[in-house]
Design an enzyme around this catalytic site. Structure first.
Site, PDB file in Angstrom:
ATOM      1  N   HIS A 186      -9.737   1.242  -0.221  1.00 41.38           N
ATOM      2  CA  HIS A 186      -9.551   2.284   0.926  1.00 41.38           C
ATOM      3  C   HIS A 186     -10.983   2.245   1.714  1.00 41.38           C
ATOM      4  CE1 HIS A 186      -6.052   3.412  -1.174  1.00 41.38           C
ATOM      5  NE2 HIS A 186      -5.651   4.162  -0.372  1.00 41.38           N
TER       6      HIS A 186
ATOM      7  N   GLU B 163     -10.704   4.288   7.249  1.00 40.05           N
ATOM      8  CA  GLU B 163      -9.381   5.442   7.528  1.00 40.05           C
ATOM      9  C   GLU B 163     -10.395   6.505   8.289  1.00 40.05           C
ATOM     10  OE1 GLU B 163      -5.757   7.612   5.536  1.00 40.05           O
ATOM     11  OE2 GLU B 163      -7.482   6.865   4.334  1.00 40.05           O
TER      12      GLU B 163
ATOM     13  N   HIS C  12       1.323   5.134  -2.440  1.00 42.12           N
ATOM     14  CA  HIS C  12       0.855   5.456  -3.611  1.00 42.12           C
ATOM     15  C   HIS C  12       1.857   6.266  -4.484  1.00 42.12           C
ATOM     16  CE1 HIS C  12      -3.524   5.868  -2.424  1.00 42.12           C
ATOM     17  NE2 HIS C  12      -3.059   5.608  -1.320  1.00 42.12           N
TER      18      HIS C  12
ATOM     19  N   ASP D 110       1.882   7.157   1.991  1.00 44.31           N
ATOM     20  CA  ASP D 110       2.383   8.555   1.382  1.00 44.31           C
ATOM     21  C   ASP D 110       3.739   8.818   1.964  1.00 44.31           C
ATOM     22  OD1 ASP D 110       0.106   8.939  -0.706  1.00 44.31           O
ATOM     23  OD2 ASP D 110      -0.929   8.713   1.075  1.00 44.31           O
TER      24      ASP D 110
ATOM     25  N   HIS E 110       0.764  -1.141  -0.032  1.00 43.78           N
ATOM     26  CA  HIS E 110      -0.072   0.185  -0.026  1.00 43.78           C
ATOM     27  C   HIS E 110       0.798   1.377   0.038  1.00 43.78           C
ATOM     28  CE1 HIS E 110      -4.106   1.964   1.454  1.00 43.78           C
ATOM     29  NE2 HIS E 110      -3.144   2.848   1.370  1.00 43.78           N
TER      30      HIS E 110
END
Length: 322
Positions: free
Chosen positions: A189, A192, A13, A271, A11
């Site tokens: 996703h 979250e 990006h 990220d 996971h």
């Protein structure tokens, strides 16, 4: 104590993995003023909405196949240096379209970077195409059709990311059907920014084998039991969750409780430079702040390989590397 262990990431990006020094170099190349999103070598944001804005600003600095090849090889090289044997990167053809490169050029550049990193370091990598939730169901279906029809062997999965508070999961179910029918692995996703209900909706309407984040399932014990019983793999990103305020600190993060309940969990960085983390740090946090042993952390890595969107020969070869 876990620095020597091999690592796997499911996971992350791609644009969100751009090191600030590389983003600044790209900005200088194209004459872009970065003061709104990059200052003193760090990305600038204050909540999830401004984070998405900063993310898009960084993404706009990569405009050619060569730019994307450089970004991809740079990130994969950093992973390999930390002992990572496999990576799945989330890629959004919408970003390629936004800068005028087009989806095909975008994927071609990333593919070049993947191959260059593999030749140089031995790291394996696959792409998971992202549909952006806040762009609406039609655009997410466009991304799914692109993933289904692009015939790139490095594209092996489909996901939906973006603003989790927009729309209902059911509105996007058709996109996942398109991707599943094409043989792509399915992840999404959920859990979250939104609570346990979003994880339940994902299970009911999308039927994924993995869920990105999913950590707020901890709010519903019956849902935690369901995740364990169905063998759903959670792509957990503790550093991201704390940075975005989903949980106030690592002590309150539910990774340990989910693991103890029998849920399959993996470690990921999401990220990384936006959240002042790295895959290496996520493994260190699991060990030092959450008390996972090296054997337990290694188990998470094996779980990630078992859940990876790869053919069985590649999976066997990756397991051998552990």
């Amino acid at each position: 104590m876990i620095g020597h262990l091999k690592k796997v990431e499911l996971h992350c990006h791609l644009e969100g993995a751009a090191p600030p020094v590389l983003a600044q170099a790209q900005a200088n190349k194209y004459g872009v003023d970065t003061r709104d999103f990059l200052r003193d070598g760090a990305y600038v944001w204050h909540d999830f909405t401004s984070f998405l804005g900063a993310y898009d600003a960084v993404a706009s600095l990569f405009r050619t196949e060569a730019d994307y090849a450089l970004l991809t090889e740079t990130y994969l090289g950093s992973l390999a240096a930390a002992g990572t044997v496999y990576s799945e990167i989330f890629v959004s053809p919408d970003h390629g379209e936004a800068v005028g490169l087009g989806a095909d050029g975008y994927i071609a550049g990333i593919s070049r970077g993947i191959e260059a990193a593999r030749i140089r370091t031995g790291i394996e990598c696959r792409m998971v195409v992202i549909g952006l939730r806040h762009k609406g169901p039609e655009r997410v279906e466009w991304a799914a059709r692109y993933a289904a029809n692009c015939r790139n062997p490095l594209v092996t999965g489909f996901n939906m990311a973006g603003e989790e508070r927009v729309g209902r999961v059911a509105d996007y179910a058709r996109a996942f059907d398109i991707a599943r029918d094409a043989g792509l692995g399915i992840t999404i996703h959920a859990g979250e920014l939104c609570g346990a209900f979003s994880v339940r909706d994902a299970l009911d309407h999308v039927r994924p084998s993995r869920i990105g984040h999913g950590v707020r399932a901890i709010e519903d014990p019956a849902l935690v039991d369901r995740l364990a019983d169905e063998g759903i793999v959670l792509e957990v990103c503790p550093g991201s969750n704390v940075a975005l305020g989903v949980f106030p600190d690592f002590a309150s993060h539910p990774l340990r409780r989910l693991h103890a309940a029998g849920v399959k969990v993996t470690l990921n960085s999401d990220d990384p430079p936006f959240f002042q983390t790295s895959l290496q740090r996520e493994y260190a946090v699991a060990s030092e702040a959450m008390g996972f042993t090296a054997a337990e952390t290694d188990e998470m890595t094996r779980t990630a390989i078992d859940a990876a969107f790869v053919d069985e020969a590649t999976r066997a070869a990756l397991l051998e590397r552990l």
